[in-house]
Design a protein around this motif. Structure first.
Motif, PDB file in Angstrom:
ATOM      1  N   TRP A  35       0.315  32.419 -20.795  1.00  0.00           N
ATOM      2  CA  TRP A  35      -0.568  31.252 -20.778  1.00  0.00           C
ATOM      3  C   TRP A  35      -0.499  30.636 -19.383  1.00  0.00           C
ATOM      4  CZ3 TRP A  35      -3.934  29.677 -24.461  1.00  0.00           C
ATOM      5  CH2 TRP A  35      -3.761  30.168 -25.762  1.00  0.00           C
ATOM      6  N   TYR A  36      -1.660  30.300 -18.842  1.00  0.00           N
ATOM      7  CA  TYR A  36      -1.799  29.563 -17.591  1.00  0.00           C
ATOM      8  C   TYR A  36      -2.543  28.263 -17.893  1.00  0.00           C
ATOM      9  CZ  TYR A  36      -0.541  33.465 -14.464  1.00  0.00           C
ATOM     10  OH  TYR A  36       0.111  34.466 -13.778  1.00  0.00           O
ATOM     11  N   ARG A  37      -2.490  27.354 -16.933  1.00  0.00           N
ATOM     12  CA  ARG A  37      -3.295  26.144 -17.049  1.00  0.00           C
ATOM     13  C   ARG A  37      -3.784  25.716 -15.672  1.00  0.00           C
ATOM     14  NH1 ARG A  37       1.330  21.614 -18.676  1.00  0.00           N
ATOM     15  NH2 ARG A  37       2.359  21.513 -16.626  1.00  0.00           N
ATOM     16  N   ARG A  44      -4.472  27.018 -10.486  1.00  0.00           N
ATOM     17  CA  ARG A  44      -4.037  27.524 -11.781  1.00  0.00           C
ATOM     18  C   ARG A  44      -2.548  27.865 -11.699  1.00  0.00           C
ATOM     19  NH1 ARG A  44      -8.063  31.572 -14.865  1.00  0.00           N
ATOM     20  NH2 ARG A  44      -9.412  29.858 -14.168  1.00  0.00           N
ATOM     21  N   GLU A  45      -1.794  27.479 -12.727  1.00  0.00           N
ATOM     22  CA  GLU A  45      -0.352  27.715 -12.712  1.00  0.00           C
ATOM     23  C   GLU A  45       0.104  28.414 -13.982  1.00  0.00           C
ATOM     24  OE1 GLU A  45       2.115  24.219 -12.741  1.00  0.00           O
ATOM     25  OE2 GLU A  45       0.982  23.257 -14.352  1.00  0.00           O
ATOM     26  N   LEU A  46       1.145  29.224 -13.842  1.00  0.00           N
ATOM     27  CA  LEU A  46       1.723  29.923 -14.978  1.00  0.00           C
ATOM     28  C   LEU A  46       2.523  28.944 -15.829  1.00  0.00           C
ATOM     29  CD1 LEU A  46       2.392  32.578 -16.465  1.00  0.00           C
ATOM     30  CD2 LEU A  46       4.299  32.865 -14.876  1.00  0.00           C
ATOM     31  N   VAL A  47       2.264  28.958 -17.126  1.00  0.00           N
ATOM     32  CA  VAL A  47       2.966  28.071 -18.053  1.00  0.00           C
ATOM     33  C   VAL A  47       4.077  28.811 -18.799  1.00  0.00           C
ATOM     34  CG1 VAL A  47       2.711  26.648 -20.123  1.00  0.00           C
ATOM     35  CG2 VAL A  47       0.926  26.620 -18.360  1.00  0.00           C
ATOM     36  N   ALA A  48       3.748  29.978 -19.363  1.00  0.00           N
ATOM     37  CA  ALA A  48       4.722  30.707 -20.163  1.00  0.00           C
ATOM     38  C   ALA A  48       4.305  32.161 -20.288  1.00  0.00           C
ATOM     39  CB  ALA A  48       4.849  30.091 -21.553  1.00  0.00           C
ATOM     40  N   THR A  49       5.303  33.021 -20.464  1.00  0.00           N
ATOM     41  CA  THR A  49       5.084  34.454 -20.652  1.00  0.00           C
ATOM     42  C   THR A  49       5.970  34.952 -21.778  1.00  0.00           C
ATOM     43  OG1 THR A  49       4.520  34.821 -18.328  1.00  0.00           O
ATOM     44  CG2 THR A  49       5.246  36.731 -19.570  1.00  0.00           C
ATOM     45  N   ILE A  50       5.430  35.897 -22.553  1.00  0.00           N
ATOM     46  CA  ILE A  50       6.228  36.584 -23.572  1.00  0.00           C
ATOM     47  C   ILE A  50       6.037  38.082 -23.367  1.00  0.00           C
ATOM     48  CG2 ILE A  50       4.368  36.396 -25.314  1.00  0.00           C
ATOM     49  CD1 ILE A  50       6.679  36.145 -27.405  1.00  0.00           C
ATOM     50  N   THR A  51       7.148  38.797 -23.309  1.00  0.00           N
ATOM     51  CA  THR A  51       7.070  40.227 -23.063  1.00  0.00           C
ATOM     52  C   THR A  51       6.720  40.984 -24.340  1.00  0.00           C
ATOM     53  OG1 THR A  51       9.414  40.606 -23.524  1.00  0.00           O
ATOM     54  CG2 THR A  51       8.819  40.032 -21.255  1.00  0.00           C
TER      55      THR A  51
END
Length: 115
Positions: A35-37, A44-51
């Motif tokens: 998810w980015y926002r 735009r910035e990275l919010v969270a990542t799930i592998t």
């Protein structure tokens, strides 16, 4: 590849929202999802990542402890649970996947945190 976000809206400070991103057109379970926002006037910035597979998660420092990313591979869907929302969380939130070096984004969903 198609990514469709939903779940945004207007919420008061301290409130919660759950975003969903329905994915199609690729082998969802094989790819990391993020998810980015993007807030007005900001990058735009990275919010969270799930592998994939191990479901390891990583968060931006600004949301650590308040947001939770998860995925349901049976439904080809990634989620972002957002709690203790702050006005500075106001942004358009985008679902993202990098597939074989090609970057794909959803259309975004607006989150507004305001009293």
């Amino acid at each position: 590849v198609r990514l469709v976000e939903s779940g945004g809206g207007l919420v008061q400070p301290g409130g919660s929202l759950r975003l969903s991103c329905a994915a199609s057109g690729f082998a969802f379970s094989s790819y990391d999802m993020s998810w980015y926002r993007q807030a007005p006037g900001k990058e735009r910035e990275l919010v969270a990542t799930i592998t994939s597979t191990a479901y390891t998660t990583n968060y931006a420092g600004s949301v650590e402890g308040r947001f939770t990313i998860s995925r349901d591979d049976a439904k080809n869907t990634v989620y972002l649970q957002m709690d203790s929302l702050k006005p500075e969380d106001t942004a358009v939130y985008y679902c993202y996947v990098n597939r074989w070096g090609s970057r794909y984004w959803g259309q975004g969903t607006q989150v507004t945190v305001s009293s």
